[in-house]
Design a protein around this motif. Sequence first.
Motif, PDB file in Angstrom:
ATOM      1  N   GLU A  81       0.831  -1.206   0.000  1.00 52.52           N
ATOM      2  CA  GLU A  81       0.000   0.000   0.000  1.00 52.52           C
ATOM      3  C   GLU A  81       0.866   1.256   0.000  1.00 52.52           C
ATOM      4  O   GLU A  81       0.567   2.231  -0.710  1.00 52.52           O
ATOM      5  CB  GLU A  81      -0.917  -0.006   1.220  1.00 52.52           C
ATOM      6  N   ARG A 135      -9.410  -8.281   2.151  1.00 50.94           N
ATOM      7  CA  ARG A 135     -10.061  -6.989   1.914  1.00 50.94           C
ATOM      8  C   ARG A 135      -9.054  -5.957   1.430  1.00 50.94           C
ATOM      9  O   ARG A 135      -9.310  -5.215   0.480  1.00 50.94           O
ATOM     10  CB  ARG A 135     -10.741  -6.492   3.203  1.00 50.94           C
ATOM     11  N   ARG A 136      -7.921  -5.910   2.082  1.00 50.73           N
ATOM     12  CA  ARG A 136      -6.902  -4.927   1.701  1.00 50.73           C
ATOM     13  C   ARG A 136      -6.242  -5.290   0.376  1.00 50.73           C
ATOM     14  O   ARG A 136      -5.932  -4.416  -0.432  1.00 50.73           O
ATOM     15  CB  ARG A 136      -5.868  -4.809   2.819  1.00 50.73           C
ATOM     16  N   ARG A 138      -7.669  -6.816  -2.078  1.00 50.42           N
ATOM     17  CA  ARG A 138      -8.610  -6.534  -3.168  1.00 50.42           C
ATOM     18  C   ARG A 138      -8.534  -5.076  -3.594  1.00 50.42           C
ATOM     19  O   ARG A 138      -8.632  -4.760  -4.788  1.00 50.42           O
ATOM     20  CB  ARG A 138     -10.042  -6.900  -2.747  1.00 50.42           C
ATOM     21  N   VAL A 139      -8.366  -4.183  -2.631  1.00 53.96           N
ATOM     22  CA  VAL A 139      -8.234  -2.759  -2.955  1.00 53.96           C
ATOM     23  C   VAL A 139      -6.975  -2.521  -3.787  1.00 53.96           C
ATOM     24  O   VAL A 139      -7.000  -1.836  -4.810  1.00 53.96           O
ATOM     25  CB  VAL A 139      -8.198  -1.908  -1.671  1.00 53.96           C
ATOM     26  N   SER A 142      -7.345  -3.865  -7.312  1.00 52.92           N
ATOM     27  CA  SER A 142      -8.163  -2.983  -8.152  1.00 52.92           C
ATOM     28  C   SER A 142      -7.348  -1.803  -8.663  1.00 52.92           C
ATOM     29  O   SER A 142      -7.483  -1.390  -9.822  1.00 52.92           O
ATOM     30  CB  SER A 142      -9.369  -2.473  -7.365  1.00 52.92           C
ATOM     31  N   GLU A 143      -6.494  -1.254  -7.809  1.00 55.03           N
ATOM     32  CA  GLU A 143      -5.648  -0.129  -8.220  1.00 55.03           C
ATOM     33  C   GLU A 143      -4.650  -0.545  -9.293  1.00 55.03           C
ATOM     34  O   GLU A 143      -4.402   0.198 -10.259  1.00 55.03           O
ATOM     35  CB  GLU A 143      -4.915   0.440  -7.009  1.00 55.03           C
TER      36      GLU A 143
END
Length: 218
Positions: A81, A135-136, A138-139, A142-143
Amino acid sequence: MKNKPARWNNALAEVPDAREVRKRALIMAAGRVFGTKGFHNTTLDDIAQALSVTKPALYRYVENKHEILFECHRMAVAMAEEAMAQAQQTATAPLARLREFVALYIRKMTSELGTCVVLTEYYSMTPEHTEAIQRRRRVLDSELRALVQQAMDEGQIAPCDPKLAVFFFMGAINNINRWFTEDGPLAGEQIAQAFADHAIACLAPVRKPGRKPGSEPC
């Protein structure tokens, strides 16, 4: 007289937040032991020995080794991230941002996670921990797919399935810690640059005689 191993791998009490530093030292040491013995064959006694502390001392920071495994994955996701946030700020073209992300993420993994290979032990986590990490992820996924799509839209790469493209290079990246060692022949920076080059080369269109730019398959 031979010096004894430093307790907590030199995560000393004098630092501003000793608890967090020591917990991080615990996670890193555990990851290395997991890599040597395997997650299921490792005990908390093994981890305590690696840190030159007692087993009860570990319970101040974690409840069990499944929590340690979760923390390893949480650290890896946080690094990804952070790498994405930095890449989005330092580059403008989508393909340049992708390359920057790959290089930054690998640099962080090899310098901070080192030989922590438990990223391959994804399904050994508890269902609750797995869902939290997914969950993290997947974000982030997507980016990354959005960057691949933007690169296609701008004609920087050939048409391809963004989902499969991301699976391809992220799968290779997440396996680095399976074979990387800090005292190996290649430094983390060298691996980061090489993988960044390979990731972009795989996505860039190959122009052949008689074909229009952008018409080649991914």
